[in-house]
Design an enzyme around this catalytic site. Structure first.
Site, PDB file in Angstrom:
ATOM      1  CE  LYS A 154       2.377  -4.172  10.639  1.00 49.00           C
ATOM      2  NZ  LYS A 154       2.708  -2.538  10.585  1.00 49.00           N
ATOM      3  CG  ASP A 231       3.002  -6.037   6.282  1.00 49.24           C
ATOM      4  OD1 ASP A 231       3.678  -5.892   5.329  1.00 49.24           O
ATOM      5  OD2 ASP A 231       3.766  -5.862   7.527  1.00 49.24           O
ATOM      6  CE1 TYR A 279       5.705  -2.040   2.854  1.00 45.69           C
ATOM      7  CE2 TYR A 279       3.472  -3.263   2.777  1.00 45.69           C
ATOM      8  CZ  TYR A 279       4.756  -3.282   3.095  1.00 45.69           C
ATOM      9  OH  TYR A 279       5.600  -4.329   3.509  1.00 45.69           O
ATOM     10  CG  ASP A 333      12.766   6.111   5.741  1.00 44.91           C
ATOM     11  OD1 ASP A 333      12.946   4.806   5.511  1.00 44.91           O
ATOM     12  OD2 ASP A 333      13.463   6.879   5.424  1.00 44.91           O
TER      13      ASP A 333
END
Length: 551
Positions: A154, A231, A279, A333
């Site tokens: 990110k 996000d 998600y 995950d």
């Protein structure tokens, strides 16, 4: 049998010797030509259906292998039968595990993975892994029979913040190097781009910038991509988009299909994974159902389960998602990741809470790591074991094997003592099971048994904990892991010392000691580093409330 310190030499007869030689070089074995090795390997490629098709999942696979072993090193013949290169690599990994664990097995061994996609994503918020850490991680997951690495930190500014800008020369060279190493290890390299924070979906210029950026990565040879739309705001932000689309999902359907059609012009073997804005959830909500039913059926969708960090993932949940989106979920995950509000936690416990039959309704699992690369390997090793064969997966046995491998034999027992107090995560909502059991036994013995003996026993237990922590704090074979765990080792030592003082007070019943403990506990709680969780707090509250008295 060969010891861990003296690895046997390996020679290869016949075809595919370059792969065997490369594997030996990467894993510390001497490779000898001809028939001079302690282990003499012959590799045979087979087109038989049993080496190309997995019945349980009804999938074609290049990951099946069979080992036929006769004898033990230094007089050992191994015949590997396989259909694809990955099958050969996994057979070699199986040989390596038998050697290093001292568990050489004569006979025939036929094996294959249950999940088709097994990998990791560097997708956390925080400092991305260094290039050295990244390359070491690629070798690690390859040794553990994973097959996919997803690049998507990110905080790589070119990935998210400046998604429109082409990579500069230095950053581009790092990506090239990572892709080259991934390919050499037989792994799939997925490049991720996350344009959703600022992209105007109706803008031709923004779409052209997206294609130009991804094409730069494709020129490296990359054919696997992820389009991440997570996000970001759940409603359209730009007026021109509000005028062009009825809502966010309509804009995303248009973007995904158009993006996929464009990149498929470059190479018909290109694969795409999309991370939707929604998600997580039940899997049948409007956004995800509409998106799944209207994008190209060959596109995979990331999904985290019922929660962002899911305590469990069940077969029934996967079935709902499959029915609603017309495709099996590919699980992103969020374990062992510890970013955002989890930064005080260290996630090094075993993988758990995933249905043993999940592979029947899932494409696979891509596990998000911590910025602590070396520590992430502990959980990753257990995830790899689960993904290979979830029906035979034993979390505790896998975890102990992972600790021994990553920490080293010399530090294993101490690490096991320490790590038992760092189990807390979304997968394990308590902590310190061994400590909790000792405190439960102490509580019973103190009031209903031999009080002095109970105090002696608990004091000895805390002394053992302190000694283990002290040895680890002084150093480990794995220096990188030691550096990453410093914060948690310090908090562990402080907690152990505090509990030991509590035992002394319980024995003495000296009120001055109690006040000193109260002051130290207040200071201890100011450090938010998460060790022991509620187990220590419960014990401390009892002590401070004078629960353990001589009356």
């Amino acid at each position: 049998m060969t010891t861990r310190e003296a690895l046997p030499s390996i020679s290869s007869l016949g075809m595919d010797s370059p792969i065997v030689q490369s594997w030996c070089e990467r894993n510390g074995y001497s490779y000898l030509s001809g028939e001079r090795g302690d282990i003499r390997i012959s590799a045979v490629k087979s087109m038989d259906a049993r080496f190309a098709y997995i019945d349980e999942t009804s999938t074609v696979s290049d990951e099946i292998y069979e080992l036929s072993i006769q004898g033990e090193p230094p007089l050992c013949e191994v015949r590997i039968t396989f259909a694809g290169e990955r099958g050969l690599r996994y057979a070699l990994n199986a040989i390596g595990r038998m050697i290093k664990r001292g568990m050489w097995q004569d006979g025939t061994h036929y094996d294959y993975p249950r999940f088709p996609v097994r990998g990791i994503i560097e997708g956390f918020y925080g400092q991305p892994w260094s290039q050295e850490q990244r390359l070491k991680m690629l070798g690690f997951i390859a040794r553990h029979n994973m097959n996919s690495y997803v690049y998507g930190p990110k905080d790589d500014i070119y990935h998210r913040e400046r998604w429109q800008d082409l990579y500069d020369e230095e950053a581009y060279a790092r990506l090239r190097n990572a892709f080259t190493e991934t390919t050499a290890l037989g792994l799939d390299f997925y490049y991720s781009i996350a344009p959703g924070l600022s992209m105007r979906y109706s803008s031709e210029a923004d779409f052209a910038a997206l294609i130009r950026k991804v094409e730069q990565i494709h020129k490296l040879g990359v054919t696997d991509f992820c389009l991440l739309l997570d996000d970001i705001p759940e409603e359209l932000q730009h007026q021109e988009d509000k005028d062009a689309y009825s809502d966010l999902v309509e804009a995303h359907i248009r973007l995904v299909n158009r993006f996929y059609a464009e990149i498929m012009k470059w190479n018909d073997s290109i694969r795409l994974i999309v991370c939707p804005t929604q998600y997580w959830g039940k899997g049948d909500e409007r956004y995800i159902s509409q998106l799944g039913s209207r994008i190209h059926p060959s596109i995979d969708l990331f999904w985290t389960g019922r929660n962002i960090c899911a305590p469990e993932i069940t077969l029934s949940e996967a079935a709902v998602f499959t029915q609603s989106t017309h495709r099996k979920p590919l699980y992103w995950d969020n374990y062992p990741v510890n970013d955002v509000e989890m930064t005080d936690e260290m996630h090094i416990g075993p993988y758990r809470g995933r249905d043993r039959h999940l592979y029947r309704f899932s494409r696979g699992v891509i596990a998000n790591g911590m910025e602590y690369a070396e520590s992430s390997k502990i959980a990753y090793a257990t995830i790899a074991d689960y993904l290979w064969n979830p029906e035979k997966y034993d979390p505790e046995a896998s975890w102990q094997g992972a600790l021994e491998e990553i920490v080293g034999q010399a530090n294993f027992a101490d690490m096991l003592q320490f790590a038992d107090n760092l189990r807390y995560s979304c997968l394990y909502l308590t902590d310190s099971p061994k400590l909790a059991a000792e405190l439960t036994k102490f509580n019973f013995a103190y009031f209903y048994g031999d009080r002095e003996q109970a105090i002696d026993h608990l004091e000895q237990f805390f002394e053992q904990m302190i000694e283990a922590g002290s040895r680890l704090s002084k150093g480990m074979e794995n220096g990188d892991l030691h550096a990453e765990l410093q914060r948690w080792l310090h908090k562990y030592a402080a907690g152990c010392a505090l509990m030991q003082e509590c035992v002394r007070y319980i024995r003495s019943q000296n009120p001055d000691e109690l006040e000193q403990i109260r002051t130290k506990y207040e200071l201890y709680r100011k450090d938010l580093t998460y060790v022991f969780a509620d187990v220590l707090m419960s014990f401390m509250n009892k002590v401070l409330d004078q629960y353990f008295t001589n009356q």
